[in-house]
Design a protein around this motif. Structure first.
Motif, short mmCIF file in Angstrom:
data_model
loop_
_atom_site.label_atom_id
_atom_site.label_comp_id
_atom_site.label_asym_id
_atom_site.label_seq_id
_atom_site.Cartn_x
_atom_site.Cartn_y
_atom_site.Cartn_z
N PHE A 93 0.82 -1.20 0.00
CA PHE A 93 0.00 0.00 0.00
C PHE A 93 0.86 1.26 0.00
O PHE A 93 0.35 2.37 0.14
CB PHE A 93 -0.95 0.01 1.21
CG PHE A 93 -2.10 -0.94 1.07
CD1 PHE A 93 -3.21 -0.60 0.33
CD2 PHE A 93 -2.06 -2.18 1.68
CE1 PHE A 93 -4.28 -1.48 0.20
CE2 PHE A 93 -3.12 -3.07 1.55
CZ PHE A 93 -4.23 -2.72 0.81
N TRP A 96 0.50 4.45 2.26
CA TRP A 96 -0.68 4.22 3.09
C TRP A 96 -0.44 3.18 4.19
O TRP A 96 -1.25 3.08 5.12
CB TRP A 96 -1.84 3.76 2.23
CG TRP A 96 -2.40 4.81 1.32
CD1 TRP A 96 -1.93 6.09 1.12
CD2 TRP A 96 -3.55 4.68 0.49
NE1 TRP A 96 -2.71 6.74 0.21
CE2 TRP A 96 -3.72 5.91 -0.19
CE3 TRP A 96 -4.44 3.65 0.26
CZ2 TRP A 96 -4.77 6.12 -1.09
CZ3 TRP A 96 -5.49 3.86 -0.64
CH2 TRP A 96 -5.64 5.09 -1.30
N LEU A 104 -6.75 7.78 6.54
CA LEU A 104 -6.53 8.13 5.14
C LEU A 104 -7.62 9.08 4.62
O LEU A 104 -7.32 10.01 3.87
CB LEU A 104 -6.48 6.87 4.28
CG LEU A 104 -5.20 6.05 4.44
CD1 LEU A 104 -5.34 4.71 3.74
CD2 LEU A 104 -4.00 6.82 3.92
N MET A 111 -8.49 10.54 -2.71
CA MET A 111 -7.71 9.35 -3.07
C MET A 111 -8.43 8.08 -2.63
O MET A 111 -8.48 7.10 -3.36
CB MET A 111 -6.31 9.40 -2.45
CG MET A 111 -5.35 10.30 -3.17
SD MET A 111 -3.61 10.05 -2.69
CE MET A 111 -3.65 10.14 -0.91
N ARG A 115 -9.89 5.07 -5.04
CA ARG A 115 -9.60 3.64 -4.88
C ARG A 115 -10.89 2.84 -4.76
O ARG A 115 -11.02 1.77 -5.33
CB ARG A 115 -8.71 3.37 -3.68
CG ARG A 115 -8.39 1.87 -3.58
CD ARG A 115 -7.49 1.54 -2.42
NE ARG A 115 -7.09 0.15 -2.45
CZ ARG A 115 -7.74 -0.84 -1.84
NH1 ARG A 115 -8.86 -0.59 -1.18
NH2 ARG A 115 -7.30 -2.08 -1.91
N TYR A 122 -6.53 0.74 -8.98
CA TYR A 122 -5.99 1.92 -8.30
C TYR A 122 -4.63 1.61 -7.67
O TYR A 122 -4.45 0.59 -7.00
CB TYR A 122 -6.96 2.42 -7.22
CG TYR A 122 -6.47 3.70 -6.60
CD1 TYR A 122 -6.68 4.92 -7.23
CD2 TYR A 122 -5.76 3.68 -5.41
CE1 TYR A 122 -6.21 6.10 -6.69
CE2 TYR A 122 -5.28 4.85 -4.85
CZ TYR A 122 -5.51 6.06 -5.50
OH TYR A 122 -5.01 7.22 -4.97
N PRO A 124 -2.08 3.05 -4.95
CA PRO A 124 -1.83 4.04 -3.90
C PRO A 124 -0.46 4.69 -4.11
O PRO A 124 0.41 4.11 -4.77
CB PRO A 124 -1.84 3.21 -2.61
CG PRO A 124 -2.49 1.93 -2.95
CD PRO A 124 -2.23 1.69 -4.41
#
Length: 193
Positions: A93, A96, A104, A111, A115, A122, A124
């Motif tokens: 991730f 993240w 987040l 964002m 996702r 997607y 990250p």
């Protein structure tokens, strides 16, 4: 694919319990996770009368190695008799990792929304998508020429669902992947035990 794959997801960690993104961080099992690992081993023994007759391939992260060792020990097998494969690591991730979804959303709601609308594709920040993980796992699958026991991660199981059963990527990305159970891939089917 003619081979049967006996898939175990690693047991629970404190980060799982907190809904914190682990990715490729090396987070140890908690007590619940240790019990789940042993349970997954016992479930394996119910569907595979001789679990030591197959090779075991394991992600090199600590939570998967510990799961494999506890599962093997629970059914009377030498704990350390398995092979590590980097390709079985969880997707990363990136930036993240270590954060919860709530954290987040407070950092960048857009964002997280992006996702959610295309979880499969997607990427990250500094991370990896399920589509990218699919390429890694597809390469690994090309090397599989016999039945195997696999101990890996939720993302890897989701990608295997897409690759082996034909479930669309976005549907596979949302599939629940249980800890303490066994996911058996046989032909184009996947069944929880």
């Amino acid at each position: 694919m003619a081979q049967t794959l006996y898939f175990m997801r690693h047991g629970e960690t404190n980060w799982n319990a907190e809904a914190r993104l682990q990715g490729q961080q090396d987070v140890p099992l908690n007590e619940i996770g240790r019990a789940q690992a042993a349970e997954a081993g016992r479930r394996l023994a119910t569907v595979l009368p001789e679990p030591d007759s197959l090779p075991w391939q394991v992600s090199p992260l600590g939570r998967t190695r510990e799961t494999a060792e506890l599962a093997r020990k629970a059914i009377g097998l030498p704990p350390n008799r398995y092979k590590l494969d980097d390709r079985l690591k969880e997707l990363t991730f990136g930036n993240w990792e270590g954060k919860t979804w709530a954290e987040l959303r407070s950092i960048d709601r857009n964002m997280v929304k992006a996702r959610s609308s295309d979880k499969w594709a997607y990427v990250p920040p500094r991370g990896e998508s399920y589509a990218m993980l699919r390429d890694r796992i597809a390469g690994w699958l090309k090397t599989v020429n016999q039945d195997l026991v696999i101990v890996s991660h939720g993302g890897v199981a989701r990608v295997l669902l897409a690759l082996l059963t034909g479930i669309p990527g976005n549907e596979a990305a949302d599939a629940a992947i249980w800890q303490g159970k066994l996911l058996v891939f046989r032909g184009k089917t996947a069944e929880w035990v």
